[in-house]
Design an enzyme around this catalytic site. Structure first.
Site, PDB file in Angstrom:
ATOM      1  N   GLY A  12      -4.773  -5.262   6.645  1.00  0.00           N
ATOM      2  CA  GLY A  12      -5.503  -4.502   6.866  1.00  0.00           C
ATOM      3  C   GLY A  12      -7.033  -4.760   8.091  1.00  0.00           C
ATOM      4  O   GLY A  12      -7.580  -3.596   8.568  1.00  0.00           O
TER       5      GLY A  12
ATOM      6  N   ILE B 244     -13.039  -4.660   1.001  1.00  0.00           N
ATOM      7  CA  ILE B 244     -12.437  -3.584   1.028  1.00  0.00           C
ATOM      8  C   ILE B 244     -11.858  -3.567   2.196  1.00  0.00           C
ATOM      9  O   ILE B 244     -12.339  -4.083   2.760  1.00  0.00           O
ATOM     10  CB  ILE B 244     -13.982  -2.853   1.623  1.00  0.00           C
TER      11      ILE B 244
ATOM     12  N   THR C  33      -0.295   1.008   6.903  1.00  0.00           N
ATOM     13  CA  THR C  33       0.161   0.463   5.468  1.00  0.00           C
ATOM     14  C   THR C  33       0.229  -1.097   6.410  1.00  0.00           C
ATOM     15  O   THR C  33       0.280  -0.867   7.662  1.00  0.00           O
ATOM     16  CB  THR C  33       1.244   0.055   5.091  1.00  0.00           C
TER      17      THR C  33
ATOM     18  N   THR D 207       1.040  -1.074  -0.005  1.00  0.00           N
ATOM     19  CA  THR D 207       0.254  -0.488   0.072  1.00  0.00           C
ATOM     20  C   THR D 207       0.691   1.377  -0.460  1.00  0.00           C
ATOM     21  O   THR D 207       1.967   1.610   0.404  1.00  0.00           O
ATOM     22  CB  THR D 207      -1.125  -0.167   1.668  1.00  0.00           C
TER      23      THR D 207
ATOM     24  N   ASP E 259      -8.444  -1.406   5.179  1.00  0.00           N
ATOM     25  CA  ASP E 259      -8.215  -0.385   5.692  1.00  0.00           C
ATOM     26  C   ASP E 259      -8.400   0.991   4.798  1.00  0.00           C
ATOM     27  O   ASP E 259      -8.434   2.223   5.206  1.00  0.00           O
ATOM     28  CB  ASP E 259      -7.523  -0.250   6.668  1.00  0.00           C
TER      29      ASP E 259
END
Length: 333
Positions: free
Chosen positions: A256, A232, A253, A203, A234
């Site tokens: 999640g 979905i 990061t 991320t 974080d």
């Protein structure tokens, strides 16, 4: 005048056996994107404009898992997500399930600036992007050969992979992965039940305070390799993966689900506000006390120009710079 500062990341949880050329490639990308932010801050740009510009650069380079080079779903497609937050008034925008928008972070900003909402997803986000005239491309633009190979590996092993670019060469992929999961290789280090050699969220994110003392943060990702469609994480969730206020700006990061449970980004600000801790102490407290058994990292800047980061895993791709001339790009402790 306040002191400006900037921090960026490209993911936490790095294989200690990552080849040297891969490390250098990642650091070159981080240094280039960091310099984009530094140049803008020196020119007087706002924190909000800087975080968007830097994350756009990171999304465009396939080195990390955002924009081009994003991880693939079980269906072999890309579903991206991003968020952005302005510390002034805590305005925010976020998107999920984006599949054709070239720079999801810019769509998140349009949601914040040009819509009555804070979060749009899937078809609604795509339709809004077209209404706003944002650049769109075919989903194939985001897909790289490396990620196609990693998806094949994940499907053969019937596993969700945190995308990383280390091929298990010279062996049957399914057998190699099975052996790795049993604890072989990478010194037995595991994140989210998977060996560190195939874990790396990658991320990307940026946190900035500008010369007026205003903060902003942005985060963008392609998510997990072989994830279920519709998953979905974080990164688009305000307070979990991204947060900005008068005290600080934070981008997270890592795992999640652990970051979501701990509302990690908001917690850094809360600890500063309610416990009175300085930035680095607040970061250290949240990484140590709020993640339970999860693994993650974060970058942060304070409203007074401090820079901080923390992680409880093996390394985090990161860079930071401040008005006093300090600049650093690193991976390990």
């Amino acid at each position: 005048m306040a002191r400006w500062a900037i921090a960026i990341h490209g993911g936490a949880g790095v294989d200690p056996n990552l080849p040297e050329h891969r490390q250098e490639e990642a650091k070159r990308v981080l240094a280039r994107c960091l310099q984009v932010g530094v140049d803008l801050l020196r020119a007087g740009a706002t924190a909000l404009d800087v975080v968007e510009a830097v994350v756009r650069e990171l999304e465009t380079d396939p080195c990390f898992n955002s924009g081009r080079g994003s991880a693939l779903t079980r269906a072999g497609t890309v579903e991206m997500e991003a968020s952005i937050m302005d510390g002034r008034g805590r305005r925010c925008g976020a998107v999920s399930g984006v599949s054709t928008v070239k720079n999801p972070v810019s769509l998140a900003r349009r949601v914040m600036d040009k819509s009555p909402h804070s979060y749009l997803a899937f078809d609604g986000a795509e339709h809004f992007a077209r209404e706003q005239g944002l650049e769109v491309v075919d989903n194939s633009y985001f897909i790289t050969e490396e990620n196609v190979s990693m998806l094949k590996l994940a499907k053969e092993a019937n596993s969700i992979l945190f995308d990383y670019r280390i091929p298990l060469a010279g062996a049957d992929t399914c057998s190699a992965l099975a052996a790795a999961v049993e604890g072989h290789g990478s010194n037995g280090m595991v994140m989210n039940g998977l060996p560190i050699s195939i874990y790396a969220p990658e991320t990307v994110g940026c946190a900035v305070v500008d010369s007026n003392g205003f903060t902003a943060a942005a985060t963008s990702t392609g998510g997990l390799m072989n994830k279920m469609t519709g998953r979905i994480g974080d990164s688009p969730l305000i307070g979990a993966g991204t947060y900005a206020c008068g005290h600080c700006a934070v981008s997270c990061t890592g795992e999640g689900e652990a970051i979501i449970r701990s509302t990690l980004a908001r917690d850094v600000a809360a600890v500063m506000e309610y416990k009175g801790l300085p930035l680095q102490e607040a970061v250290d407290f949240c990484v140590k006390e709020r993640l339970d058994e999860g693994f993650a990292g974060l970058i942060a800047v304070s409203g007074t120009g401090e820079v901080a980061y923390g992680f409880n895993c093996t390394g985090m791709f990161r860079g930071c710079a401040s008005e006093d001339g300090f600049m650093e790009v690193g991976i390990w402790e």
